[in-house]
Design a protein around this motif. Structure first.
Motif, PDB file in Angstrom:
ATOM      1  N   VAL A  13     -36.589 -17.444  52.107  1.00 16.88           N
ATOM      2  CA  VAL A  13     -37.078 -18.812  53.038  1.00 16.88           C
ATOM      3  C   VAL A  13     -38.147 -18.813  52.848  1.00 16.88           C
ATOM      4  O   VAL A  13     -38.223 -20.468  52.539  1.00 16.88           O
ATOM      5  CB  VAL A  13     -36.485 -19.013  55.206  1.00 16.88           C
ATOM      6  CG1 VAL A  13     -36.919 -19.681  55.217  1.00 16.88           C
ATOM      7  CG2 VAL A  13     -34.993 -18.026  55.219  1.00 16.88           C
ATOM      8  N   TYR A  14     -39.182 -18.251  52.571  1.00 13.68           N
ATOM      9  CA  TYR A  14     -40.443 -19.010  51.843  1.00 13.68           C
ATOM     10  C   TYR A  14     -40.518 -18.852  50.492  1.00 13.68           C
ATOM     11  O   TYR A  14     -41.185 -19.398  50.454  1.00 13.68           O
ATOM     12  CB  TYR A  14     -41.278 -17.390  52.197  1.00 13.68           C
ATOM     13  CG  TYR A  14     -41.989 -17.254  53.608  1.00 13.68           C
ATOM     14  CD1 TYR A  14     -43.123 -17.983  53.669  1.00 13.68           C
ATOM     15  CD2 TYR A  14     -41.562 -16.770  54.461  1.00 13.68           C
ATOM     16  CE1 TYR A  14     -43.859 -18.138  55.486  1.00 13.68           C
ATOM     17  CE2 TYR A  14     -42.134 -16.272  56.373  1.00 13.68           C
ATOM     18  CZ  TYR A  14     -43.342 -17.596  56.173  1.00 13.68           C
ATOM     19  OH  TYR A  14     -43.874 -17.042  56.813  1.00 13.68           O
ATOM     20  N   THR A  16     -37.490 -20.717  49.151  1.00 16.77           N
ATOM     21  CA  THR A  16     -36.903 -22.332  48.995  1.00 16.77           C
ATOM     22  C   THR A  16     -38.349 -23.253  49.844  1.00 16.77           C
ATOM     23  O   THR A  16     -38.110 -24.328  48.940  1.00 16.77           O
ATOM     24  CB  THR A  16     -35.740 -22.306  50.279  1.00 16.77           C
ATOM     25  OG1 THR A  16     -34.942 -21.406  49.582  1.00 16.77           O
ATOM     26  CG2 THR A  16     -34.881 -23.404  50.298  1.00 16.77           C
ATOM     27  N   PHE A  17     -39.271 -22.158  50.967  1.00 18.57           N
ATOM     28  CA  PHE A  17     -40.012 -24.143  51.397  1.00 18.57           C
ATOM     29  C   PHE A  17     -41.301 -24.085  50.549  1.00 18.57           C
ATOM     30  O   PHE A  17     -42.113 -24.987  50.472  1.00 18.57           O
ATOM     31  CB  PHE A  17     -40.748 -22.588  52.106  1.00 18.57           C
ATOM     32  CG  PHE A  17     -41.782 -23.008  53.348  1.00 18.57           C
ATOM     33  CD1 PHE A  17     -41.914 -24.467  54.323  1.00 18.57           C
ATOM     34  CD2 PHE A  17     -43.185 -24.309  53.392  1.00 18.57           C
ATOM     35  CE1 PHE A  17     -42.464 -25.121  54.753  1.00 18.57           C
ATOM     36  CE2 PHE A  17     -44.134 -23.944  53.481  1.00 18.57           C
ATOM     37  CZ  PHE A  17     -43.750 -25.070  55.116  1.00 18.57           C
ATOM     38  N   GLN A  73     -33.821 -30.874  49.630  1.00 18.50           N
ATOM     39  CA  GLN A  73     -34.692 -29.620  49.393  1.00 18.50           C
ATOM     40  C   GLN A  73     -35.478 -29.891  51.075  1.00 18.50           C
ATOM     41  O   GLN A  73     -35.565 -28.910  51.060  1.00 18.50           O
ATOM     42  CB  GLN A  73     -36.032 -29.895  48.250  1.00 18.50           C
ATOM     43  CG  GLN A  73     -35.346 -30.176  46.736  1.00 18.50           C
ATOM     44  CD  GLN A  73     -36.396 -29.989  46.424  1.00 18.50           C
ATOM     45  OE1 GLN A  73     -37.215 -30.236  46.556  1.00 18.50           O
ATOM     46  NE2 GLN A  73     -36.648 -29.307  44.458  1.00 18.50           N
ATOM     47  N   LEU A  74     -35.728 -30.791  51.467  1.00 17.26           N
ATOM     48  CA  LEU A  74     -36.718 -29.967  52.873  1.00 17.26           C
ATOM     49  C   LEU A  74     -34.640 -29.842  53.886  1.00 17.26           C
ATOM     50  O   LEU A  74     -35.832 -28.855  54.805  1.00 17.26           O
ATOM     51  CB  LEU A  74     -37.058 -31.555  53.121  1.00 17.26           C
ATOM     52  CG  LEU A  74     -38.295 -31.813  52.441  1.00 17.26           C
ATOM     53  CD1 LEU A  74     -39.088 -33.216  52.787  1.00 17.26           C
ATOM     54  CD2 LEU A  74     -39.124 -31.534  52.653  1.00 17.26           C
ATOM     55  N   ILE A  77     -34.104 -25.637  53.380  1.00 13.81           N
ATOM     56  CA  ILE A  77     -35.715 -25.677  53.888  1.00 13.81           C
ATOM     57  C   ILE A  77     -34.452 -25.058  55.839  1.00 13.81           C
ATOM     58  O   ILE A  77     -34.449 -24.020  56.402  1.00 13.81           O
ATOM     59  CB  ILE A  77     -36.974 -26.026  54.209  1.00 13.81           C
ATOM     60  CG1 ILE A  77     -37.420 -25.503  53.069  1.00 13.81           C
ATOM     61  CG2 ILE A  77     -37.563 -24.898  55.128  1.00 13.81           C
ATOM     62  CD1 ILE A  77     -38.676 -26.694  53.007  1.00 13.81           C
ATOM     63  N   GLN A  80     -31.390 -23.356  55.873  1.00 12.54           N
ATOM     64  CA  GLN A  80     -31.513 -21.879  55.913  1.00 12.54           C
ATOM     65  C   GLN A  80     -32.895 -20.971  57.505  1.00 12.54           C
ATOM     66  O   GLN A  80     -32.073 -20.167  57.662  1.00 12.54           O
ATOM     67  CB  GLN A  80     -32.381 -21.205  54.690  1.00 12.54           C
ATOM     68  CG  GLN A  80     -31.780 -22.090  53.189  1.00 12.54           C
ATOM     69  CD  GLN A  80     -32.295 -20.999  51.698  1.00 12.54           C
ATOM     70  OE1 GLN A  80     -34.148 -20.673  52.274  1.00 12.54           O
ATOM     71  NE2 GLN A  80     -31.711 -20.987  50.633  1.00 12.54           N
ATOM     72  N   CYS A  81     -33.444 -22.005  57.641  1.00 10.83           N
ATOM     73  CA  CYS A  81     -33.714 -21.367  59.415  1.00 10.83           C
ATOM     74  C   CYS A  81     -32.986 -21.411  59.462  1.00 10.83           C
ATOM     75  O   CYS A  81     -32.820 -20.449  60.660  1.00 10.83           O
ATOM     76  CB  CYS A  81     -35.073 -22.477  59.428  1.00 10.83           C
ATOM     77  SG  CYS A  81     -36.448 -22.427  58.047  1.00 10.83           S
ATOM     78  N   LEU A 105     -41.617 -22.500  60.234  1.00 11.79           N
ATOM     79  CA  LEU A 105     -40.790 -23.927  58.573  1.00 11.79           C
ATOM     80  C   LEU A 105     -40.233 -24.635  58.709  1.00 11.79           C
ATOM     81  O   LEU A 105     -40.187 -25.463  58.551  1.00 11.79           O
ATOM     82  CB  LEU A 105     -40.626 -22.566  58.197  1.00 11.79           C
ATOM     83  CG  LEU A 105     -41.785 -21.294  57.419  1.00 11.79           C
ATOM     84  CD1 LEU A 105     -40.757 -20.192  55.886  1.00 11.79           C
ATOM     85  CD2 LEU A 105     -43.241 -21.968  56.536  1.00 11.79           C
ATOM     86  N   ARG A 106     -39.310 -24.610  59.793  1.00  4.90           N
ATOM     87  CA  ARG A 106     -38.183 -25.378  59.775  1.00  4.90           C
ATOM     88  C   ARG A 106     -39.050 -27.364  60.942  1.00  4.90           C
ATOM     89  O   ARG A 106     -38.999 -27.614  60.527  1.00  4.90           O
ATOM     90  CB  ARG A 106     -37.488 -24.849  60.436  1.00  4.90           C
ATOM     91  CG  ARG A 106     -36.200 -26.419  61.379  1.00  4.90           C
ATOM     92  CD  ARG A 106     -34.960 -25.206  62.051  1.00  4.90           C
ATOM     93  NE  ARG A 106     -35.679 -24.793  63.157  1.00  4.90           N
ATOM     94  CZ  ARG A 106     -34.699 -24.572  64.517  1.00  4.90           C
ATOM     95  NH1 ARG A 106     -34.089 -24.255  64.190  1.00  4.90           N
ATOM     96  NH2 ARG A 106     -35.144 -24.215  65.195  1.00  4.90           N
ATOM     97  N   ALA A 109     -41.070 -28.625  57.368  1.00  4.10           N
ATOM     98  CA  ALA A 109     -40.363 -28.778  56.972  1.00  4.10           C
ATOM     99  C   ALA A 109     -39.342 -30.458  57.541  1.00  4.10           C
ATOM    100  O   ALA A 109     -39.841 -31.782  56.643  1.00  4.10           O
ATOM    101  CB  ALA A 109     -38.971 -28.687  56.926  1.00  4.10           C
TER     102      ALA A 109
END
Length: 302
Positions: A13-14, A16-17, A73-74, A77, A80-81, A105-106, A109
C-alpha cells in the motif's frame, strides 16, 4: 496472522501511495496548472507535448490523459486501503496501529481527490459492485470524512519519538496533525468557512510535540541523506538501493541534461523548472535564493 504478513501488506500500500507523487501524473496535474512549476519545450523536442502544454495554459479537458491517470491512481490507493483494513480488523493480532496507518493513507488520498475534483465518491467497502457504483459525495461531506478519519487515526498512530529509525517513511501522529493543519488552512476554499483557529491548533500539536524543529541550515533539507532530520513530518523512501525505494526522479527530472552532472549514474532530463515569479518572491540576500540554478536565454532577433 503474522507480523511479517502485516508488514508485507502495508508495504504494498505504501508503495502504491508513494508512486503517484514521484513527479508522476498526480504531481503534474496538481502543479503544472499552478504558479510554481513549468515544463518548457526543449530544442531537442523533449517535453514538447500537448499533455504538458494543456496543463500549463489551463486548456485541458476531462479527457486529459494525466487527469484520468491521477484519478485512477488516487482511487487505487483508496481501493487497496479498503481491501487491507478489513483483513487487519479480522486478525487475531492487535493491529490498531497498522489500521490507523491505512486509514490515514486513505484519508490523504481522499484529500487530494477532494482538492482536485471536488465532489467524489466516498467508498470504504472492500469490494466494489460494478453494477451499483457509489455516487458522488458532496465536497463538504468528503472534507468531514477526511478530517474524522485523520483524527481517529491519530489516536492510534505512534508519535515520532516512539518509533525506531526503520519506521521512517510511515505515517506518524504528527504527520496526521500536519495534514489536518493543511486542510484547515484551506478550509475557506474547501467549505466557504475559514478554519484558521483549527489550523493553528493542529500546527501547535506538531510544534509542541518537541519532535520537530527547523534545521539550522535550510539547504540540509535537500541533501541526499536527509532522512530522519527534525524538519520532515512525512517522508518517502526515495533511495534507489533500498528495497521499495523510488529512485532519484526529482534529481533526474529537474537538473540540466548534462552527462556526468554531479556524478549521477543517469543523465538528467532537463524537464521541470520553477517559474521566474517564484524566484522573484525571495529577497536579494535570502540564502534560499541560492538554491536555484538561474539562467536566461538571450535571443538576438536582429
Amino acid at each position: 496472522a503474522t507480523v511479517s504478513e502485516v508488514t508485507a501488506a502495508m508495504s504494498g500500500v505504501y508503495r502504491t501511495f508513494a508512486s503517484p507523487f514521484n513527479l508522476g501524473a498526480v504531481y503534474r496535474v496538481f502543479e503544472l496548472p499552478a504558479d510554481l512549476l513549468v515544463v518548457h519545450g526543449k530544442i531537442q523536442g523533449w517535453w514538447e507535448t500537448p499533455n504538458i502544454q494543456q496543463l500549463n495554459d489551463h486548456s485541458f479537458d476531462p479527457g486529459h490523459r494525466w487527469v484520468n491517470i491521477a484519478w485512477n491512481q488516487l482511487f487505487n490507493i483508496v481501493g487497496q486501503c479498503n481491501a487491507v483494513i478489513p483483513s487487519f480488523e479480522a486478525s487475531p493480532l492487535d493491529l490498531s496501529g497498522p489500521i490507523a496507518e491505512m486509514r490515514a493513507l486513505r484519508a490523504i488520498a481522499y484529500w487530494y481527490l477532494m482538492d482536485g475534483f471536488g465532489d467524489v465518491p466516498v467508498f470504504t467497502g472492500a469490494l466494489v459492485d460494478p453494477n451499483n457504483l457509489q455516487t458522488q459525495t458532496p465536497r463538504a461531506e468528503v472534507i468531514n470524512f477526511i478530517v474524522s478519519e485523520l483524527e481517529a487515526a491519530a489516536v492510534d498512530l505512534p508519535s515520532k519519538s516512539e518509533t525506531p529509525a526503520i519506521y521512517y517513511g510511515r505515517v506518524t501522529k504528527e504527520a496526521a496533525y500536519g495534514v489536518l493543519a493543511s486542510i484547515y488552512l484551506n478550509g475557506e476554499v474547501y467549505s466557504g468557512t475559514a478554519s484558521y483557529d483549527k489550523a493553528i491548533e493542529f500546527a501547535d500539536l506538531v510544534i509542541n510535540s518537541g519532535n520537530y524543529s527547523l534545521l539550522p541550515n535550510y539547504h540540509d533539507n535537500f541533501t541526499f541523506n536527509n532522512d530522519n532530520n527534525d524538519e520532515i513530518l512525512f517522508g518517502a523512501v526515495m533511495t534507489p538501493d533500498v528495497p521499495g525505494g523510488l529512485g532519484q526522479e526529482f534529481v533526474i527530472k529537474a537538473n540540466f541534461g548534462i552527462v556526468g552532472l554531479f556524478g549521477l549514474p543517469t543523465t538528467p532530463q532537463n524537464g521541470f523548472a520553477a517559474r521566474p515569479a517564484l524566484y522573484d518572491l525571495y529577497d536579494e540576500g535570502d540564502d534560499r535564493k541560492s538554491s536555484f540554478f538561474y539562467y536566461v536565454y538571450l535571443i538576438d532577433l536582429a
